[in-house]
Design a protein around this motif. Sequence first.
Motif, mmCIF file in Angstrom:
data_model
loop_
_atom_site.group_PDB
_atom_site.id
_atom_site.type_symbol
_atom_site.label_atom_id
_atom_site.label_comp_id
_atom_site.label_asym_id
_atom_site.label_seq_id
_atom_site.Cartn_x
_atom_site.Cartn_y
_atom_site.Cartn_z
ATOM 1 N N ASP A 211 0.828 -1.204 0.000
ATOM 2 C CA ASP A 211 0.000 0.000 0.000
ATOM 3 C C ASP A 211 0.862 1.253 0.000
ATOM 4 N N GLY A 212 1.956 1.237 0.785
ATOM 5 C CA GLY A 212 2.845 2.390 0.817
ATOM 6 C C GLY A 212 3.512 2.618 -0.528
ATOM 7 N N LEU A 213 3.963 1.522 -1.154
ATOM 8 C CA LEU A 213 4.589 1.655 -2.460
ATOM 9 C C LEU A 213 3.597 2.221 -3.478
ATOM 10 N N MET A 214 2.378 1.747 -3.451
ATOM 11 C CA MET A 214 1.371 2.262 -4.376
ATOM 12 C C MET A 214 1.089 3.737 -4.106
ATOM 13 N N TRP A 215 1.131 4.087 -2.792
ATOM 14 C CA TRP A 215 0.872 5.491 -2.440
ATOM 15 C C TRP A 215 1.988 6.378 -2.975
ATOM 16 N N LEU A 216 3.231 5.886 -2.922
ATOM 17 C CA LEU A 216 4.352 6.670 -3.453
ATOM 18 C C LEU A 216 4.300 6.761 -4.972
ATOM 19 N N ILE A 217 3.974 5.664 -5.595
ATOM 20 C CA ILE A 217 3.941 5.647 -7.052
ATOM 21 C C ILE A 217 2.820 6.530 -7.579
ATOM 22 N N ALA A 218 1.783 6.670 -6.776
ATOM 23 C CA ALA A 218 0.638 7.461 -7.235
ATOM 24 C C ALA A 218 1.057 8.879 -7.560
ATOM 25 N N LYS A 219 2.000 9.423 -6.833
ATOM 26 C CA LYS A 219 2.501 10.766 -7.114
ATOM 27 C C LYS A 219 4.026 10.707 -7.133
ATOM 28 N N PRO A 220 4.628 11.030 -8.252
ATOM 29 C CA PRO A 220 6.115 10.966 -8.345
ATOM 30 C C PRO A 220 6.825 11.855 -7.336
ATOM 31 N N VAL A 221 6.159 12.920 -6.932
ATOM 32 C CA VAL A 221 6.794 13.823 -5.961
ATOM 33 C C VAL A 221 7.053 13.093 -4.654
ATOM 34 N N ARG A 222 6.068 12.260 -4.285
ATOM 35 C CA ARG A 222 6.238 11.492 -3.050
ATOM 36 C C ARG A 222 7.429 10.527 -3.164
ATOM 37 N N LEU A 223 7.574 9.930 -4.332
ATOM 38 C CA LEU A 223 8.676 8.990 -4.548
ATOM 39 C C LEU A 223 10.026 9.714 -4.471
ATOM 40 N N VAL A 224 10.082 10.926 -5.029
ATOM 41 C CA VAL A 224 11.328 11.702 -4.972
ATOM 42 C C VAL A 224 11.664 12.082 -3.529
ATOM 43 N N ILE A 225 10.600 12.499 -2.815
ATOM 44 C CA ILE A 225 10.824 12.878 -1.411
ATOM 45 C C ILE A 225 11.299 11.675 -0.601
ATOM 46 N N ALA A 226 10.655 10.518 -0.858
ATOM 47 C CA ALA A 226 11.058 9.312 -0.141
ATOM 48 C C ALA A 226 12.510 8.939 -0.466
ATOM 49 N N GLY A 227 12.856 9.104 -1.769
ATOM 50 C CA GLY A 227 14.248 8.816 -2.154
ATOM 51 C C GLY A 227 15.228 9.738 -1.459
ATOM 52 N N LEU A 228 14.867 11.023 -1.379
ATOM 53 C CA LEU A 228 15.742 11.975 -0.698
ATOM 54 C C LEU A 228 15.882 11.650 0.781
ATOM 55 N N LEU A 229 14.747 11.275 1.392
ATOM 56 C CA LEU A 229 14.803 10.897 2.806
ATOM 57 C C LEU A 229 15.687 9.667 3.020
ATOM 58 N N LEU A 230 15.589 8.714 2.084
ATOM 59 C CA LEU A 230 16.422 7.511 2.189
ATOM 60 C C LEU A 230 17.905 7.866 2.053
ATOM 61 N N VAL A 231 18.205 8.762 1.087
ATOM 62 C CA VAL A 231 19.597 9.180 0.902
ATOM 63 C C VAL A 231 20.106 9.901 2.145
ATOM 64 N N LEU A 232 19.257 10.778 2.708
ATOM 65 C CA LEU A 232 19.658 11.481 3.929
ATOM 66 C C LEU A 232 19.913 10.517 5.081
ATOM 67 N N ALA A 233 19.064 9.503 5.177
ATOM 68 C CA ALA A 233 19.245 8.512 6.248
ATOM 69 C C ALA A 233 20.565 7.762 6.080
ATOM 70 N N VAL A 234 20.843 7.359 4.826
ATOM 71 C CA VAL A 234 22.117 6.655 4.567
ATOM 72 C C VAL A 234 23.301 7.566 4.865
ATOM 73 N N GLN A 235 23.209 8.830 4.403
ATOM 74 C CA GLN A 235 24.294 9.780 4.663
ATOM 75 C C GLN A 235 24.494 10.006 6.153
ATOM 76 N N HIS A 236 23.389 10.050 6.886
ATOM 77 C CA HIS A 236 23.491 10.239 8.341
ATOM 78 C C HIS A 236 24.199 9.051 8.997
ATOM 79 N N VAL A 237 23.849 7.862 8.564
ATOM 80 C CA VAL A 237 24.511 6.668 9.112
ATOM 81 C C VAL A 237 26.002 6.682 8.781
#
Length: 210
Positions: free
Chosen positions: A26-52
Motif C-alpha cells: 500500500d505504501g509503495l502504491m501510495w508513493l507511485i501514485a505521485k512521483p513527488v512522493r517517490l522523490v521525497i522518499a528517495g531523498l529521505l532515504l539518501v539522507l538517512a544513509v548519509q546520516h549513518v
Amino acid sequence: MKRGIVSLLANATGLIFGPIVDFLLDGLMWLIAKPVRLVIAGLLLVLAVQHVLYLRASDRAEDRRVQAAAWHGKFVAQKAEMQKFIGLVAAARVEAARLDRANIQRVQREWSGVLQEVSHDYSQDLAALRAAIADRLHRGTGQGATGSAGRGADAQLPGLPTLSTGPVRPGDAAIVDGTDIDASTVNTLRLEHLIKAWNRAASIDVNGQR
C-alpha cells in the motif's frame, strides 16, 4: 502429519507477515501514485544513509583523534627523555673536559717537581763529585773521598795514576787530562740523573685523578 505442520506454519507466517506485506504494498502504491512522493522518499532515504555514514565516519575520526593524541603524548615524552639524555651527555662532556684539564695540570705539576728535584740533586752531586776529584788529584792517594749520604761523592774513587807518586808537582803531568775527567764525570752523572728522571716520570699516573 508433516503436511499439517507445514500448512500450519504457512498459515501462521501468512498471519504474521501478511499485514506487513500489505502495508508495504500500500505504501509503495501510495508513493507511485505521485512521483513527488517517490522523490521525497528517495531523498529521505539518501539522507538517512548519509546520516549513518556520517555517524560511522565521526566514530572513526574520534578513534583516530584519540590514537593520534596518544601517539603525540608518547612523542612528547620520548622527546623530553631525549633532551634529558642530550643534557646528560653535554654535562658529562663538560665534566670530562674539566677532569682532563685538572689531570693535565696535576701531571705537569708532578713532572715539574720531579725536574726540580732531579736538577737540584744533579747540581749538588756534580759539585760534590768535582770537589772529590780535585781533592783526589791533589792528594794522589788511593782512598776515595766521601760526601753526604745519597750523593755521587759517596762512591769510593779509584786512585788516579800519575807519573810520580804523591801530589802532582809543577811540571809533572797526570796520565788522564783533567778536562777529560771533568767531561766524563759530567756525562756520567748527567746520564744517571736522566735515568732517574725517566724512571720517576714513568711512575707518574697520567690517567689518575687527584
